[in-house]
Each structure stands twice: as C-alpha cells, then as structure tokens.
Design a protein around this motif. Structure first.
Motif, mmCIF file in Angstrom:
data_model
loop_
_atom_site.group_PDB
_atom_site.id
_atom_site.type_symbol
_atom_site.label_atom_id
_atom_site.label_comp_id
_atom_site.label_asym_id
_atom_site.label_seq_id
_atom_site.Cartn_x
_atom_site.Cartn_y
_atom_site.Cartn_z
ATOM 1 N N LEU A 1 -5.219 7.938 -14.343
ATOM 2 C CA LEU A 1 -4.477 7.562 -13.139
ATOM 3 C C LEU A 1 -2.981 7.823 -13.286
ATOM 4 O O LEU A 1 -2.327 8.264 -12.333
ATOM 5 C CB LEU A 1 -4.729 6.090 -12.824
ATOM 6 N N ALA A 2 -2.432 7.576 -14.456
ATOM 7 C CA ALA A 2 -0.998 7.786 -14.649
ATOM 8 C C ALA A 2 -0.635 9.258 -14.588
ATOM 9 O O ALA A 2 0.448 9.628 -14.129
ATOM 10 C CB ALA A 2 -0.562 7.196 -15.990
ATOM 11 N N TRP B 1 -6.644 -7.544 0.734
ATOM 12 C CA TRP B 1 -7.110 -6.253 0.207
ATOM 13 C C TRP B 1 -6.348 -5.099 0.856
ATOM 14 O O TRP B 1 -5.884 -4.180 0.170
ATOM 15 C CB TRP B 1 -8.610 -6.138 0.471
ATOM 16 N N GLN B 2 -6.213 -5.143 2.178
ATOM 17 C CA GLN B 2 -5.522 -4.069 2.887
ATOM 18 C C GLN B 2 -4.062 -3.947 2.450
ATOM 19 O O GLN B 2 -3.524 -2.841 2.348
ATOM 20 C CB GLN B 2 -5.585 -4.312 4.390
ATOM 21 N N GLU B 3 -3.426 -5.068 2.178
ATOM 22 C CA GLU B 3 -1.993 -5.075 1.873
ATOM 23 C C GLU B 3 -1.702 -4.953 0.381
ATOM 24 O O GLU B 3 -0.540 -4.922 -0.021
ATOM 25 C CB GLU B 3 -1.356 -6.353 2.429
ATOM 26 N N GLY B 4 -2.737 -4.888 -0.447
ATOM 27 C CA GLY B 4 -2.516 -4.791 -1.888
ATOM 28 C C GLY B 4 -2.045 -6.092 -2.482
ATOM 29 O O GLY B 4 -1.099 -6.127 -3.280
ATOM 30 N N ARG C 1 3.827 1.848 -11.381
ATOM 31 C CA ARG C 1 4.401 2.808 -10.424
ATOM 32 C C ARG C 1 4.312 2.270 -8.993
ATOM 33 O O ARG C 1 5.249 2.434 -8.206
ATOM 34 C CB ARG C 1 3.669 4.138 -10.533
ATOM 35 N N TRP C 2 3.207 1.619 -8.678
ATOM 36 C CA TRP C 2 2.979 1.185 -7.304
ATOM 37 C C TRP C 2 3.199 -0.312 -7.083
ATOM 38 O O TRP C 2 3.217 -0.762 -5.937
ATOM 39 C CB TRP C 2 1.569 1.596 -6.862
ATOM 40 N N LEU C 3 3.369 -1.066 -8.161
ATOM 41 C CA LEU C 3 3.658 -2.497 -8.043
ATOM 42 C C LEU C 3 4.990 -2.771 -8.733
ATOM 43 O O LEU C 3 5.032 -3.190 -9.893
ATOM 44 C CB LEU C 3 2.544 -3.326 -8.686
ATOM 45 N N PRO C 4 6.092 -2.506 -8.063
ATOM 46 C CA PRO C 4 7.404 -2.637 -8.717
ATOM 47 C C PRO C 4 7.687 -4.036 -9.238
ATOM 48 O O PRO C 4 8.468 -4.202 -10.181
ATOM 49 C CB PRO C 4 8.387 -2.229 -7.609
ATOM 50 N N VAL D 1 -6.428 -2.405 -8.199
ATOM 51 C CA VAL D 1 -6.860 -2.348 -6.797
ATOM 52 C C VAL D 1 -5.640 -2.362 -5.883
ATOM 53 O O VAL D 1 -5.531 -1.562 -4.939
ATOM 54 C CB VAL D 1 -7.801 -3.523 -6.462
ATOM 55 N N ASP D 2 -4.718 -3.265 -6.156
ATOM 56 C CA ASP D 2 -3.535 -3.387 -5.305
ATOM 57 C C ASP D 2 -2.654 -2.144 -5.368
ATOM 58 O O ASP D 2 -2.082 -1.716 -4.360
ATOM 59 C CB ASP D 2 -2.730 -4.624 -5.715
ATOM 60 N N ALA D 3 -2.536 -1.550 -6.554
ATOM 61 C CA ALA D 3 -1.745 -0.322 -6.683
ATOM 62 C C ALA D 3 -2.337 0.776 -5.808
ATOM 63 O O ALA D 3 -1.607 1.502 -5.118
ATOM 64 C CB ALA D 3 -1.698 0.120 -8.146
ATOM 65 N N GLY D 4 -3.649 0.911 -5.833
ATOM 66 C CA GLY D 4 -4.299 1.930 -5.020
ATOM 67 C C GLY D 4 -4.093 1.707 -3.538
ATOM 68 O O GLY D 4 -3.821 2.652 -2.782
ATOM 69 N N MET D 5 -4.204 0.455 -3.095
ATOM 70 C CA MET D 5 -4.049 0.173 -1.672
ATOM 71 C C MET D 5 -2.608 0.393 -1.215
ATOM 72 O O MET D 5 -2.368 0.801 -0.074
ATOM 73 C CB MET D 5 -4.497 -1.260 -1.381
ATOM 74 N N ARG D 6 -1.663 0.152 -2.091
ATOM 75 C CA ARG D 6 -0.270 0.422 -1.714
ATOM 76 C C ARG D 6 0.027 1.925 -1.730
ATOM 77 O O ARG D 6 0.794 2.426 -0.901
ATOM 78 C CB ARG D 6 0.677 -0.337 -2.648
ATOM 79 N N GLN D 7 -0.591 2.646 -2.647
ATOM 80 C CA GLN D 7 -0.441 4.101 -2.638
ATOM 81 C C GLN D 7 -1.032 4.670 -1.349
ATOM 82 O O GLN D 7 -0.448 5.575 -0.734
ATOM 83 C CB GLN D 7 -1.134 4.720 -3.848
ATOM 84 N N LEU D 8 -2.179 4.159 -0.944
ATOM 85 C CA LEU D 8 -2.812 4.616 0.292
ATOM 86 C C LEU D 8 -1.874 4.439 1.475
ATOM 87 O O LEU D 8 -1.717 5.337 2.307
ATOM 88 C CB LEU D 8 -4.111 3.833 0.518
#
Length: 457
Positions: free
Chosen positions: A228-229, A307-310, A407-410, A317-324
């Motif tokens: 993933l990284a 889930w939708q908002e990460g 990267r996606w969860l600052p 899971v949350d990183a992916g939803m925020r990337q989306l």
C-alpha cells in the motif's frame, strides 16, 4: 456519398477502436458522435468525479480527431433519438456502437436497433471494444450454462482465447457536415464538485501513463501490487473504464513482457472480463444477490456514516475511505478491506457500500463494482462466502511501516508503525492525546455475530 455513424459510448479513443475503424471502412465520411445522455441523471450514475473525467476525455477525443482532419460531433438528449436524428440529417445507412453488458446499455442498444430498422438503417454492434474477450464468447463445457460462475475455470479458458489484433489509429477522419453542440463542461454533466485529487482524463493522459507503466513498474506487479505504501498498481482503471485505453491493447502489451509481473497483471484484466460476462448473463446482479445467503442486513446509519467518512477507528479502513474521497480512487486491496468491514463486520447491506463507491469512484463500473461488492459480501461468485478480512492483520501485512495509514490520516503521523496498527487495542488512557476515534465495533465479537447470522440464514 456513403456516410456512417461511429457512436462513442465507453470507448473514448482513436487507438484500437473497432467502432471507429469499422465506420471509416464502411463509408467515405463518418460522424464521430457522442450523445450527452440526459437519461443518465435519472439512473444516479452522473456524479461529479466521473463527469469531470468524462469532460476531459471528450475534449481529448475531439483534439485527436481534429489532428486527423475530423472533429467530435456532440448532441444532448436521448441517445436513441439523437442518433437517429443525426443519421437522418446525414443520410447515414449504418450506425456502429460498442456492445455493453449493463441492463441500461443493452436496452439502449435494443431501442436503437428497432428505431434505425424502422427507418431502413442498420445498427452494427462491436463486442470487442470494451472487453478483451467478448462477454458471451466463453461458456462452460457440457451445455446448459450461459456463463462461468467461478473465476478459475473461466480464466483457464480465457487464457487460450484467440484475442483480435490491435487496430492502429486512423490517419485521416473525414467528417460529414452536421450540426454539433459544444463540448460539455463537467459542471453541466453533474451537480457538485469533483474530488480535489482526481486524475486528468483522456486518451493522451492514458497513453502517457501506459508508457510509464510498461517501462518498469509492470515487471514487479506480482510482488508489489498489494504494497500500500508503494502505490505500485497501474492506476489505469479509470482510463479502461471510459475506454481511453483499449483492454485488448493493454492485454497484448502486457503479455509481450512475459514475466511474473505481467502474468499477474493479465490475471486482473481477466477478472474484469469475468465480471462483465457474469453481468451480461445475469443483469439483475447489478442490484440483487447473485447467490442469496438470506441475509437480514442491519440498518446502522451511524456506523455507515463513520465508515463513509473514515472514522471507524481502524486506520487502514479509514485511510482508504479518505483516499477515496480525495482522489476518487483506492487500491484494490483496500477496496476489499473496506467492503468486508461494511458487509461482514458491520453486517450492512452491500448495496449501501456499492452505492457510496459509485458516487465517488472515477472508475465506477457497474459490472466490476457491484460484483466485487458481492464477492466481499459473500453473495456473489466467491467460493468462500463466509470469509472475513481482518483489517488489523491486513494492515500489518500490506502496510508494515504504517506509511499508507499515516499518509491519509494526518492526525496519526506522529505515531510509529507498531502503535498505529495497535490503536484499536489500546485503552482510553493509552490513547490520550490521540485525536482519532475509538473503534466503532469489536472485531472478534462482530465475527462471531456474523457467523451466527449466516448459520441462521
């Protein structure tokens, strides 16, 4: 003078385009036509991310046609009505179109065929434009079945199928004189703003990315696609979805490398064709269980919103939803984790997740999105319908250093890899000073409940 119409749908390219090549072969002049389908809005499929990508792709297609002496003709309205109107205005005897597999595409094709026949015109459908292997070309031996329901036997047959050759882009496109609307802008196609990190659309960008992918990263795809990284996937899926890249050309060029990476990548192209042949045979699977497990899904609006908002409390899971939300895209591994979490950990209807993905994914494809969601939910073609994907196990395996998560969860950037992936197990005192939600569900308890629900049917 003979005139034919090349009706563009999900094949927005000049390279390896059977529709355009056949139209040029049939007549002295063509009408390269795209109809901005006002019916799409009623389906809920017109969303900002795909609208922006579509606007880019149409502008790029028009530029490519102009380089060859032509142009893209644009109409707005019902596809059947506008296509028939253009055929009448130009005297075109034949309309060429790529064969689709969704219920909407098939109905559009049927309506267009009837309408053209009533005016003594012909519709020619090309079934190798949107997939490498036509949707109905492969069926199980023995008869009685119209499609493969399991990927592995499908893949064995798919690998031996004689795929057509790659068609070169035309040198010249002579276009019949006909009225055209302006090229559409993204804001006219959908309400709302696209994701800030959305990639640029169009065949030119697609081919630039393809050259970069083939020049090196492809060879390591088998080893790195789930890292993933590293972000080591091709990211070509939006361009294949809109037809800015031909899946047939992509298959030929990947096979030419003949290494472990290309073999793994080719398998992913086969999965795309597999889902298209399933949907072609079972169009109802776009909205109904392919194999019902008699689930009594929970209504859990707060958990779904988290889930939708990460904000589930599970970082990968949350990183992916925020990337989306930011890019309109996410890696396949994270898509599977997010889908499994919603359907099996939270036990929420897969259609809720599929709709959210379609609202944001720039590569949102009915066949791949809906059937991949059903695979994750265990109501589709998965031969192990009760499998659960543990996000903590997968995070440690595919993001061992925690780089993707940070990267996606600052808010977690100050944590080391060990702590990031243990957050769900830390008590309130240990989490002090970490601005990140506690887990919304206990994984072990949720897994037990899921198995009990499936047994109860």
């Amino acid at each position: 003078m003979r005139v034919s119409v090349a009706l563009f749908t999900a094949d927005l390219r000049v390279h390896d385009n059977p529709v355009l090549r056949a139209a040029l072969r049939d007549a002295e002049r063509v009408v390269p036509l795209f109809v901005v389908d006002t019916g799409i809005r009623r389906t809920g499929f017109a969303v900002p991310n795909r609208a922006a990508f579509l606007a880019d792709s149409l502008a790029d297609l028009d530029a490519a046609l102009r380089q060859r002496g032509g142009r893209l003709v644009v109409r707005v309205g019902d596809v059947v009505e506008e296509t028939c109107r253009v055929a009448t205005e130009t005297g075109a005897a034949v309309v060429h179109i790529a064969g689709g597999v969704s219920r909407y595409a098939v109905r559009r094709e049927d309506r267009l065929r009837v309408a053209l026949a009533g005016d003594r015109r012909e519709l020619r459908v090309h079934d190798t434009s949107l997939t490498a292997v036509p949707a109905g070309a492969l069926t199980p031996s023995g008869g009685g079945k119209d499609h493969f329901a399991v990927f592995t036997p499908y893949f064995r047959r798919w690998e031996t199928f004689s795929v057509r050759g790659v068609l070169r882009a035309p040198d010249t496109v002579r276009v019949s004189d006909v009225r055209s609307a302006d090229l559409p802008r993204a804001e006219s196609l959908a309400v709302g703003s696209p994701s800030p990190g959305l990639p640029a659309g169009g065949e030119s960008e697609a081919r630039r990315r393809l050259r970069s992918w083939l020049s090196g990263p492809l060879s390591a795809y088998d080893e790195r696609h789930d890292d993933l990284a590293a972000d080591a996937t091709s990211r070509l899926s939006p361009y294949v979805h809109f037809g800015c890249l031909s899946p047939t050309e992509l298959l030929h060029r990947a096979r030419a490398q003949d290494n472990a990476g290309s073999h793994a990548f080719v398998r992913q192209l086969a999965w795309r064709d597999f889902h298209h042949q399933v949907l072609a045979a079972r169009p109802e699977a776009a909205g109904h269980d392919y194999r019902s497990r008699h689930d009594r899904w929970r209504r859990a609006p707060r958990e779904v919103e988290a889930w939708q908002e990460g904000r589930t409390g599970y970082p990968v899971v949350d990183a992916g939803m925020r990337q989306l939300r930011h890019e309109g895209w996410m890696p396949n591994r994270v898509r599977m984790l997010a889908a499994s979490f919603l359907t099996k950990t939270l036990y929420v209807d897969w259609r809720v997740g599929a709709r959210h993905f379609l609202d944001l994914l720039v590569d949102g494809d009915v066949a791949n999105n809906q059937l991949n969601w059903q695979w994750a939910a265990g109501t589709g073609t998965d031969t192990r319908p009760n499998r659960l994907l543990d996000p903590l196990v997968h995070a440690r395996r595919f993001d061992p250093a925690g780089e993707y998560v940070r990267r996606w969860l600052p808010e977690l950037r100050h944590l080391d890899a060990r702590t990031v992936h243990r957050l769900a197990h830390l008590d309130e005192a240990a989490r002090a000073g970490v601005d990140y939600p506690a887990p919304i569900v206990d994984l072990e308890a949720a897994a037990t409940r899921f198995r009990e629900r499936r047994r109860a049917g």
